[in-house]
Design a protein around this motif. Sequence first.
Motif, PDB file in Angstrom:
ATOM      1  N   MET A   1      42.730 -60.593   2.317  1.00  0.00           N
ATOM      2  CA  MET A   1      42.262 -59.467   3.430  1.00  0.00           C
ATOM      3  C   MET A   1      42.773 -57.877   2.727  1.00  0.00           C
ATOM      4  O   MET A   1      42.058 -57.123   2.601  1.00  0.00           O
ATOM      5  N   GLU A   2      43.985 -57.845   2.131  1.00  0.00           N
ATOM      6  CA  GLU A   2      44.276 -56.625   1.592  1.00  0.00           C
ATOM      7  C   GLU A   2      43.488 -56.036   0.302  1.00  0.00           C
ATOM      8  O   GLU A   2      43.101 -54.959   0.180  1.00  0.00           O
ATOM      9  N   TYR A   3      43.148 -57.359  -0.452  1.00  0.00           N
ATOM     10  CA  TYR A   3      41.975 -57.022  -1.498  1.00  0.00           C
ATOM     11  C   TYR A   3      40.709 -56.381  -1.027  1.00  0.00           C
ATOM     12  O   TYR A   3      40.358 -55.279  -1.553  1.00  0.00           O
ATOM     13  N   LEU A   4      40.316 -56.804   0.202  1.00  0.00           N
ATOM     14  CA  LEU A   4      39.255 -56.243   0.555  1.00  0.00           C
ATOM     15  C   LEU A   4      39.339 -54.907   1.247  1.00  0.00           C
ATOM     16  O   LEU A   4      38.595 -53.927   1.008  1.00  0.00           O
ATOM     17  N   ARG A   5      40.581 -54.807   1.758  1.00  0.00           N
ATOM     18  CA  ARG A   5      40.610 -53.527   2.540  1.00  0.00           C
ATOM     19  C   ARG A   5      41.024 -52.441   1.343  1.00  0.00           C
ATOM     20  O   ARG A   5      40.322 -51.032   1.620  1.00  0.00           O
ATOM     21  N   GLN A   6      41.499 -52.585   0.435  1.00  0.00           N
ATOM     22  CA  GLN A   6      41.780 -51.687  -0.720  1.00  0.00           C
ATOM     23  C   GLN A   6      40.328 -51.049  -1.570  1.00  0.00           C
ATOM     24  O   GLN A   6      40.146 -49.972  -1.926  1.00  0.00           O
ATOM     25  N   ARG A   7      39.165 -51.937  -1.252  1.00  0.00           N
ATOM     26  CA  ARG A   7      37.966 -51.652  -2.063  1.00  0.00           C
ATOM     27  C   ARG A   7      36.919 -51.153  -0.975  1.00  0.00           C
ATOM     28  O   ARG A   7      36.191 -50.278  -1.372  1.00  0.00           O
ATOM     29  N   PHE A   8      37.130 -51.639   0.202  1.00  0.00           N
ATOM     30  CA  PHE A   8      35.908 -51.220   1.404  1.00  0.00           C
ATOM     31  C   PHE A   8      36.515 -50.255   2.390  1.00  0.00           C
ATOM     32  O   PHE A   8      35.621 -49.654   2.984  1.00  0.00           O
ATOM     33  N   GLU A   9      37.935 -50.102   2.265  1.00  0.00           N
ATOM     34  CA  GLU A   9      38.189 -48.868   3.226  1.00  0.00           C
ATOM     35  C   GLU A   9      38.380 -47.786   2.488  1.00  0.00           C
ATOM     36  O   GLU A   9      39.120 -47.369   1.698  1.00  0.00           O
ATOM     37  N   LEU A  10      37.563 -46.719   2.948  1.00  0.00           N
ATOM     38  CA  LEU A  10      37.393 -45.335   2.317  1.00  0.00           C
ATOM     39  C   LEU A  10      37.768 -44.194   3.630  1.00  0.00           C
ATOM     40  O   LEU A  10      38.020 -43.141   3.181  1.00  0.00           O
ATOM     41  N   ALA A  11      37.822 -44.621   4.601  1.00  0.00           N
ATOM     42  CA  ALA A  11      38.395 -43.767   5.842  1.00  0.00           C
ATOM     43  C   ALA A  11      39.756 -43.438   5.792  1.00  0.00           C
ATOM     44  O   ALA A  11      40.474 -44.016   6.387  1.00  0.00           O
ATOM     45  N   ARG A  12      40.132 -42.256   5.161  1.00  0.00           N
ATOM     46  CA  ARG A  12      41.320 -41.936   4.925  1.00  0.00           C
ATOM     47  C   ARG A  12      41.704 -40.370   5.412  1.00  0.00           C
ATOM     48  O   ARG A  12      40.865 -39.662   5.659  1.00  0.00           O
ATOM     49  N   GLY A  13      43.073 -40.128   5.161  1.00  0.00           N
ATOM     50  CA  GLY A  13      43.336 -38.696   5.469  1.00  0.00           C
ATOM     51  C   GLY A  13      43.229 -38.481   6.912  1.00  0.00           C
ATOM     52  O   GLY A  13      43.627 -39.093   7.857  1.00  0.00           O
ATOM     53  N   LEU A  14      42.886 -37.110   7.342  1.00  0.00           N
ATOM     54  CA  LEU A  14      42.877 -36.664   8.750  1.00  0.00           C
ATOM     55  C   LEU A  14      41.475 -36.918   9.393  1.00  0.00           C
ATOM     56  O   LEU A  14      41.310 -36.605  10.572  1.00  0.00           O
ATOM     57  N   ALA A  15      40.605 -37.749   8.788  1.00  0.00           N
ATOM     58  CA  ALA A  15      39.140 -37.996   9.297  1.00  0.00           C
ATOM     59  C   ALA A  15      39.272 -38.700  10.752  1.00  0.00           C
ATOM     60  O   ALA A  15      38.577 -38.635  11.405  1.00  0.00           O
ATOM     61  N   GLY A  16      40.272 -39.637  10.757  1.00  0.00           N
ATOM     62  CA  GLY A  16      40.342 -40.500  11.896  1.00  0.00           C
ATOM     63  C   GLY A  16      39.003 -40.946  12.352  1.00  0.00           C
ATOM     64  O   GLY A  16      38.158 -41.680  11.271  1.00  0.00           O
ATOM     65  N   THR A  17      38.680 -41.174  13.508  1.00  0.00           N
ATOM     66  CA  THR A  17      37.343 -41.959  13.792  1.00  0.00           C
ATOM     67  C   THR A  17      36.078 -41.142  13.674  1.00  0.00           C
ATOM     68  O   THR A  17      35.222 -41.421  13.603  1.00  0.00           O
ATOM     69  N   ASN A  18      36.569 -39.854  13.252  1.00  0.00           N
ATOM     70  CA  ASN A  18      35.100 -39.070  13.081  1.00  0.00           C
ATOM     71  C   ASN A  18      34.450 -39.563  12.015  1.00  0.00           C
ATOM     72  O   ASN A  18      33.301 -39.974  11.701  1.00  0.00           O
ATOM     73  N   LEU A  19      35.178 -39.907  10.714  1.00  0.00           N
ATOM     74  CA  LEU A  19      34.840 -40.234   9.322  1.00  0.00           C
ATOM     75  C   LEU A  19      34.199 -41.545   9.686  1.00  0.00           C
ATOM     76  O   LEU A  19      33.371 -42.126   9.291  1.00  0.00           O
ATOM     77  N   ARG A  20      35.114 -42.512  10.443  1.00  0.00           N
ATOM     78  CA  ARG A  20      34.768 -43.884  10.456  1.00  0.00           C
ATOM     79  C   ARG A  20      33.748 -44.099  11.316  1.00  0.00           C
ATOM     80  O   ARG A  20      32.763 -45.012  11.056  1.00  0.00           O
ATOM     81  N   SER A  21      33.380 -43.529  12.345  1.00  0.00           N
ATOM     82  CA  SER A  21      32.089 -43.514  12.903  1.00  0.00           C
ATOM     83  C   SER A  21      30.971 -42.987  12.072  1.00  0.00           C
ATOM     84  O   SER A  21      29.842 -43.560  12.110  1.00  0.00           O
ATOM     85  N   MET A  22      31.046 -42.219  11.209  1.00  0.00           N
ATOM     86  CA  MET A  22      29.902 -41.866  10.105  1.00  0.00           C
ATOM     87  C   MET A  22      29.692 -43.173   9.145  1.00  0.00           C
ATOM     88  O   MET A  22      28.598 -43.364   8.842  1.00  0.00           O
ATOM     89  N   GLU A  23      30.732 -43.706   8.896  1.00  0.00           N
ATOM     90  CA  GLU A  23      30.708 -44.958   8.197  1.00  0.00           C
ATOM     91  C   GLU A  23      29.826 -45.961   8.890  1.00  0.00           C
ATOM     92  O   GLU A  23      29.148 -46.682   8.275  1.00  0.00           O
ATOM     93  N   GLY A  24      30.292 -45.864  10.172  1.00  0.00           N
ATOM     94  CA  GLY A  24      29.427 -47.086  11.071  1.00  0.00           C
ATOM     95  C   GLY A  24      27.797 -46.793  10.998  1.00  0.00           C
ATOM     96  O   GLY A  24      27.200 -47.508  11.160  1.00  0.00           O
ATOM     97  N   LEU A  25      27.604 -45.326  11.169  1.00  0.00           N
ATOM     98  CA  LEU A  25      26.363 -45.161  11.106  1.00  0.00           C
ATOM     99  C   LEU A  25      25.581 -45.333   9.797  1.00  0.00           C
ATOM    100  O   LEU A  25      24.402 -45.767   9.917  1.00  0.00           O
ATOM    101  N   ARG A  26      26.175 -45.329   8.719  1.00  0.00           N
ATOM    102  CA  ARG A  26      25.680 -45.637   7.389  1.00  0.00           C
ATOM    103  C   ARG A  26      25.433 -47.319   7.491  1.00  0.00           C
ATOM    104  O   ARG A  26      24.392 -47.596   7.031  1.00  0.00           O
ATOM    105  N   GLY A  27      26.314 -47.951   8.222  1.00  0.00           N
ATOM    106  CA  GLY A  27      25.959 -49.389   8.191  1.00  0.00           C
ATOM    107  C   GLY A  27      24.596 -49.629   8.873  1.00  0.00           C
ATOM    108  O   GLY A  27      23.954 -50.560   8.835  1.00  0.00           O
ATOM    109  N   ILE A  28      24.597 -48.991  10.203  1.00  0.00           N
ATOM    110  CA  ILE A  28      23.300 -49.266  11.035  1.00  0.00           C
ATOM    111  C   ILE A  28      22.144 -48.775  10.083  1.00  0.00           C
ATOM    112  O   ILE A  28      20.899 -49.280  10.076  1.00  0.00           O
TER     113      ILE A  28
END
Length: 384
Positions: A1-28
Motif C-alpha cells: 500500500m505504501e508503494y501505491l501511496r508514494q506514486r498515486f498520492e499527489l495531494a500534498r501541502g496546504l491543499a487539503g480537501t480542496n485539491l483532493r476534490s479536484m483530483e476526484g473531479l478528474r477521476g469522474i
Amino acid sequence: MEYLRQRFELARGLAGTNLRSMEGLRGIAVFLVFLVHFRSSIQAWLFNDSPTAIVNNAFGMVGNTGVDLFFVLSGYLIYASLMKRQQAYGSFIGRRIRRIYPTFFVIFMAYLGLSIIFPAESKIPSGIAAATLYFIQNLLFLPGMLPIEPMITVAWSLSYEVFYYLIMPLIVLAIGLRAKTPQWRIGFFSIVGVILTAICIIWQGPLKLAMFIAGILLHELLESKRNYTPTAWLGLLGLLVGTCAPLLPLSGMIGNAIRFSLIFSGFLLACWHCFSQAESWLKQALSWTPLRWLGNMSYSYYLVHGLSLHAGFMLLQKFMPATPTGGWFFWLILPLMFGVTLVSGALLFVLVEHPMSLKSASKPVVVEETREPEVRPTLNTDAA
C-alpha cells in the motif's frame, strides 16, 4: 500500500480537501471518457433499440462531457499559475511540454509499432512523404484544432490544450490582466466566452475551447467572492446538470447553445464549490482515495484506455463473436473492461508518467492566501 501511496498520492501541502476534490473531479472526467469508447466497442453485442442499447447510447452522450470537465480544470490551473506571477514564455511552455510529452511519445511509439504489425488497423498514409508529414503533424499536436485524423484517437484534445498553453500567456501579457481588477476580468472573459461560443456554434468551430474560459472565470470568482461558497447541493446539481445536458432533446443552433451553456455553467458551479474553503459532504465524497488516484493517473489512463479497450474487445471476439446478446452481458463486460483499462493506465502512469513527468518535476507553484483561515488549492500545474 505504501508503494501505491508514494506514486498515486499527489495531494500534498496546504491543499487539503480542496485539491483532493479536484483530483476526484478528474477521476469522474476520465471515467466519463471511458464510457464514450466503451459505447462504440460494445454496440455489436447489443440488440438495436433494446433498453440496454438505449442506456449504452446515453452513456456515450454523457461521456462526451468528460473532456469538457478536463478543460475547465486545466483552464483554471494554467490561468491561476499565470496570474500568480510573471513567467518567461519559453520556460512556461517548456514545463508544459515536459509535462505532457514523455507519456504521449511512449503511446505514440506504441501506436506506430502496432500500425506496422497490424497494417489493416493503421491510420498512417501510404508513401514516405505523406507518412512523414503525418508523423510530424501528430508529434506537434495538430490533429484536433486542424482537420487531421489523430493517430491516437483521444489526442485531438491535446491540440486544444497546447493551443491554450501557447496563447494564454500572451493574452495575460498583452492585456495586462494582472493589473486589472477581478471584476474587470470577469466582465472581459464573459464577453469573450459569449462571442467565442456564438462564433463556434454558428460556424461549427472548436466550441470546446470555450470551456477553458469557464476555468478562467472560476479563478476570478474565487478571487472576487472570497467569502461566498456555493452549497454542496448546488455543486452536486451543477455536476449533474453539466454531465446530463447532452441528453436534452434539443436541436439546431438554439439547442446547441442551451446544452453548451448548461455544461459550462454546471461544471463551473461544481468546481466553484469544490475549490472553496468550506468543508462539505460533496468534497469528502470526491476525495475518496480510489477516485482521486484515478484522477491523478488520468492523463496516462486517457491516452492508453482506447488502445486497451480495442485490444480487450478483439480478444473477446475470439471467444464470443459479436452477436447481440441480453442486457446481462453489457453489465458484466462494462466493469471487466474498465478493470482492463485501469491496469494499463496504472502501468503507464507508474512506469512512464510518474518518473518522467511528476517525480522529477520542479517545485509546484503555490497560490498563497493572505486571509485566514481560507485555503485555496495548491496549484501543482505539473500534475494538471
